[in-house]
Design a protein around this motif. Structure first.
Motif, mmCIF file in Angstrom:
data_model
loop_
_atom_site.group_PDB
_atom_site.id
_atom_site.type_symbol
_atom_site.label_atom_id
_atom_site.label_comp_id
_atom_site.label_asym_id
_atom_site.label_seq_id
_atom_site.Cartn_x
_atom_site.Cartn_y
_atom_site.Cartn_z
ATOM 1 N N VAL A 1 2.891 2.417 2.560
ATOM 2 C CA VAL A 1 1.991 3.343 2.527
ATOM 3 C C VAL A 1 2.035 4.331 3.603
ATOM 4 O O VAL A 1 2.202 5.625 3.643
ATOM 5 C CB VAL A 1 0.507 2.797 2.705
ATOM 6 N N ILE A 2 2.203 3.836 4.690
ATOM 7 C CA ILE A 2 2.322 4.947 6.107
ATOM 8 C C ILE A 2 3.483 5.586 5.955
ATOM 9 O O ILE A 2 3.444 6.735 6.341
ATOM 10 C CB ILE A 2 1.935 3.883 7.388
ATOM 11 N N SER B 1 -0.717 -6.930 3.542
ATOM 12 C CA SER B 1 -0.455 -7.212 5.028
ATOM 13 C C SER B 1 -0.572 -5.985 5.786
ATOM 14 O O SER B 1 -0.179 -4.953 5.206
ATOM 15 C CB SER B 1 0.431 -8.347 5.030
ATOM 16 N N LEU B 2 -0.340 -5.795 7.045
ATOM 17 C CA LEU B 2 -0.307 -4.858 7.828
ATOM 18 C C LEU B 2 1.328 -4.230 7.633
ATOM 19 O O LEU B 2 1.376 -3.240 7.697
ATOM 20 C CB LEU B 2 -0.694 -5.332 9.475
ATOM 21 N N ARG B 3 2.139 -5.344 7.620
ATOM 22 C CA ARG B 3 3.622 -5.078 7.472
ATOM 23 C C ARG B 3 3.591 -4.131 6.164
ATOM 24 O O ARG B 3 4.351 -3.325 6.146
ATOM 25 C CB ARG B 3 4.359 -6.349 7.348
ATOM 26 N N ARG B 4 3.019 -4.538 5.270
ATOM 27 C CA ARG B 4 3.332 -4.255 3.877
ATOM 28 C C ARG B 4 2.581 -2.485 3.774
ATOM 29 O O ARG B 4 3.229 -1.754 3.359
ATOM 30 C CB ARG B 4 2.680 -4.809 2.729
ATOM 31 N N LEU C 1 -5.088 4.071 1.886
ATOM 32 C CA LEU C 1 -5.131 2.830 3.061
ATOM 33 C C LEU C 1 -6.192 1.926 2.463
ATOM 34 O O LEU C 1 -5.932 0.807 2.692
ATOM 35 C CB LEU C 1 -5.471 3.487 4.645
ATOM 36 N N ASP C 2 -7.275 2.512 2.084
ATOM 37 C CA ASP C 2 -8.616 1.620 1.827
ATOM 38 C C ASP C 2 -7.989 0.782 0.370
ATOM 39 O O ASP C 2 -8.219 -0.369 0.315
ATOM 40 C CB ASP C 2 -9.622 2.615 1.456
#
Lengths: 415, 320
Positions: free
Chosen positions: B231-232, B223-226, B214-215
């Motif tokens: 990642v998540i 961006s949050l969406r990406r 995440l870092d």
């Protein structure tokens, strides 16, 4: 294995009846099952019945076991399968008791004296034999709110006699007060049952009515069709409250009537949704009861009612005469008077003076003599279930009256 | 057979081959007896478990399937072949209930996405995330009956939600009385009532997430969406699959209470599920044999769904 089962499915899903136990033993205790005796409102009634019985049979104990109503028939089914359980038990009239008469004792020889005093025997009879003595009567009077009638300039003492008068009266009420004509709760599909029975005597001819009850139902008759047309019309013309299909009959819709949001409701006579229930919010002198408005020339409106609940005697009881005597105590005038006064029920005893409880009760009581069995009670539970769903479709406009009558006729023929 | 090996393992030290040379005739007989006892022992030990499974699970299952080939009412106890199944096939109510199962499967991604998304926000420490964590879980401890009663009031035709919609000029919706809407309403309430559990599972999954990824994403300016997409979600594949399976089971098996309280199968029978149908036929219509047939069909459906899910889980397990 599946194939083997397909061809040879054996055993039975519902356990077959087993013979009853031994008899001819000294009876010390009578066991009664019901779902009423636990209620505070019924305490007086049970007390009076017990006292009456103790007077005639001192030294005998009577034990009342109040079962939860939603499991009552399941528990009773188990007792019947085992061939032992209560000596005396409470039943709803109609299908519930008729399905189980194999486990019950015909009471005719014991209750002969009560036959003329009590009303509602038919609901507890099958093939000419009586299996229980009625405690209450259940039916579907049309209640109306006299206060709304007054506000709309209608005469509350002279409710409409014909359907046209009824509908124009409703329009006046709507205009003056904003209240709808009917309070209708059809979430469970019960609304149509009340509608059919409440208005049926004003639509069917007396001959058709009797035939219907006797099982000779002519679904092609224009009058039968007319009842379902009226149902649809009432929905289409906005006579019902909004959201009828999502309003529960038990007991949301009764609040709609009590709070003056609707002028009429086809309600009940006993247990819930009746004169005493409404009396909590509406003063008793503002609640009226009217006869079904006449739709067809020649129809004679009558109060639709049947025996509500009644006590029966199990086949396996050791001393049938004793158990039958308890049933007689449970239907004595004293006990039934207490039941009517406290629990809010039209008791089966025709000698009770109902007048002091208000004009609505007096009106119902006066119609008991001429009343006839309710139309929907004659239908099988399967047909009623289907009718509930079809009635919802009629209200939402997703089916036609023709299709509904056709499907109901098919279901009625099959059962 | 695996049963052989434990018996060898539990053999006492003294009965080994070392003592065999000095065994007497009597000793050999005792040895044989002991050998037989040891062979029987594992069967005796597993017997209670097997008997419980056979007696309380398999036997009733076979009985139920058996009853589905018998009749109801006057035909009680007589074999009727496949007629119950034919009646089911011809019953529009049962077909609706199966169609609704299909609808539930289609709505499954929504039921999984909602807790997933909310858990992501909590994990990313949106302001007030501690409060949300407990608030979101709260409905999960309420019984379906209570939830149903609450929403009955809220969603009534003259209820507060329609009043609210009225103030913004949207016409009233008959949430529980419109056959096209009611099923979605009930599923929505079910999701509201149960997503807390899935949220907890997601949060547990997040705790295993590699923070450095995440870092790294943040450093790269994602961006949050990406971040969520690249990642998540890939890191949480197994958690997501697990939530899929448990949510599916929950939807198919525990909607009865809500349906019973909120719609009673209506309007027009549009919210029937097989479970509700079975209860209705058995308890209300007094047709236990037909109910057995419906149960058998539901069993087969669940078996297929279950096997598919096991395959899915196994495949994901192999990937790791």
């Amino acid at each position: 294995m599946v194939m083997a089962l397909v061809s040879a499915g054996c055993g039975s899903a519902a356990r077959p009846q087993s013979p009853s136990g031994d008899s001819a033993q000294e009876q010390q205790k009578l066991l009664v099952w019901d779902w009423k005796s636990g209620e505070p409102a019924a305490a007086d009634y049970i007390e009076k019945a017990k006292a009456d019985f103790a007077k005639r049979h001192p030294g005998l104990t009577v034990e009342f076991v109040a079962q939860p109503f939603d499991q009552y028939y399941t528990l009773l089914g188990t007792a019947i399968q085992a061939g032992k359980g209560p000596d005396v038990m409470l039943f709803n009239g109609g299908g519930q008791i008729r399905d189980r008469v194999d486990a019950l004792l015909p009471l005719d020889q014991y209750v002969a004296e009560d036959k003329s005093r009590l009303a509602g025997w038919d609901a507890f009879s099958k093939d000419g034999k009586t299996y229980a003595a009625p405690v209450t009567l259940q039916g579907h009077p049309i209640y109306y709110n006299k206060a709304l009638y007054e506000k709309a300039g209608l005469d509350p003492a002279d409710p409409p006699k014909t359907w046209d008068e009824f509908v124009s009266g409703c329009a006046a009420v709507k205009k003056a007060t904003g209240a709808t004509c009917f309070a209708l709760g059809n979430k469970e599909g019960a609304g149509i049952q009340f509608f059919l029975s409440g208005l049926g005597s004003g639509v069917l001819t007396p001959q058709e009515y009797d035939d219907w009850i006797a099982g000779k139902r002519d679904w092609t008759s224009p009058h039968v069709r007319r009842i379902f047309e009226l149902w649809k019309e009432a929905g289409d013309k906005g006579l019902n409250n909004d959201g009828a299909n999502s309003t529960a009959m038990f007991t949301d819709i009764f609040r709609v009537f009590e709070t003056g949001k609707a002028a009429h409701i086809i309600g009940l006579m006993s247990d819930v949704g009746h004169w005493k229930d409404f009396g909590e919010f509406l003063p008793p002198d503002k609640i009226g009861v009217m006869q079904a408005p006449v739709v067809t020339d020649g129809a004679t409106p009558s109060l639709p009612y049947d025996g509500g609940i009644g006590y029966a005697v199990a086949k396996w009881t050791k001393d049938p005469a004793l158990a039958a005597d308890l049933v007689r105590s449970l239907t004595s005038t004293d006990a039934l008077t207490a039941f009517y006064a406290k629990a809010g029920a039209i008791a089966s005893d025709t000698t009770i003076d109902f007048a002091q409880a208000g004009p609505a009760v007096a009106a119902i009581a006066s119609e008991i003599k001429t009343g006839r069995p309710a139309l929907h009670v004659a239908l099988s539970s399967k047909t009623l279930d289907l009718m509930g769903r079809l009635s919802q479709q009629l209200l939402s406009g997703s089916t036609t009256v023709d299709k509904v009558v056709e499907q109901l006729a098919a279901s009625d023929r099959a059962s | 057979m695996p049963i052989e090996s434990p018996s060898r393992l539990v053999r006492p030290a003294g009965s080994g081959r070392a003592g065999a040379a000095t065994v007497t005739h009597r000793g050999r007989r005792r040895d044989a007896r002991r050998g037989r006892a040891e062979r029987i022992a594992p069967y005796v030990l597993v017997a209670p478990a097997v008997l419980i499974i056979v007696g309380l699970r398999l036997w009733p299952l076979v009985l139920g399937v058996n009853f589905s080939f018998t009749g109801d009412g006057e035909l009680n106890g007589t074999p009727v072949g496949l007629s119950n199944y034919l009646e089911l096939a011809g019953d529009p109510l049962f077909r609706t209930s199966l169609r609704n199962v299909g609808l539930l499967v289609l709505l499954l991604p929504v039921a999984v996405a909602i807790p997933g998304l909310l858990a992501t926000f909590i994990y990313l420490r949106v302001p007030g995330h501690r409060v949300y964590r407990s608030v979101y879980f709260f409905p999960a401890v309420l019984s379906p009956v209570i939830v149903g009663a609450i929403f009955n009031l809220l969603l009534g035709y003259d209820g507060p939600l329609n009043a609210l919609l009225g103030t913004v000029g949207v016409g009233p919706v008959d949430w529980l009385g419109d056959p096209g809407v009611a099923m979605f309403t009930v599923v929505g309430v079910h999701i509201w009532a149960t997503f807390g559990m899935a949220l907890v599972v997601f949060l547990a999954g997040f705790s295993t997430l590699d923070a450095s990824l995440l870092d790294a994403a943040r450093v790269d300016g994602a961006s949050l969406r990406r971040t969520i997409w690249h990642v998540i979600i890939p890191s949480l594949t197994r958690t997501i699959q697990f939530v899929f399976v448990t949510t599916m089971i929950g939807m198919l098996t525990s909607m009865f209470g809500l349906l019973f309280v909120m719609t009673n199968g209506g309007p027009e029978g549009s919210t029937y599920l097989p479970e509700f149908y079975i209860w209705h036929q058995q308890g209300q219509m007094n047709q236990p044999a037909l109910a057995s047939a419906a149960s058998t069909v539901l069993f087969v459906v669940m078996l297929v769904v279950g096997l598919l899910q096991i395959t899915l889980l196994r495949r994901s397990g192999r990937q790791d």
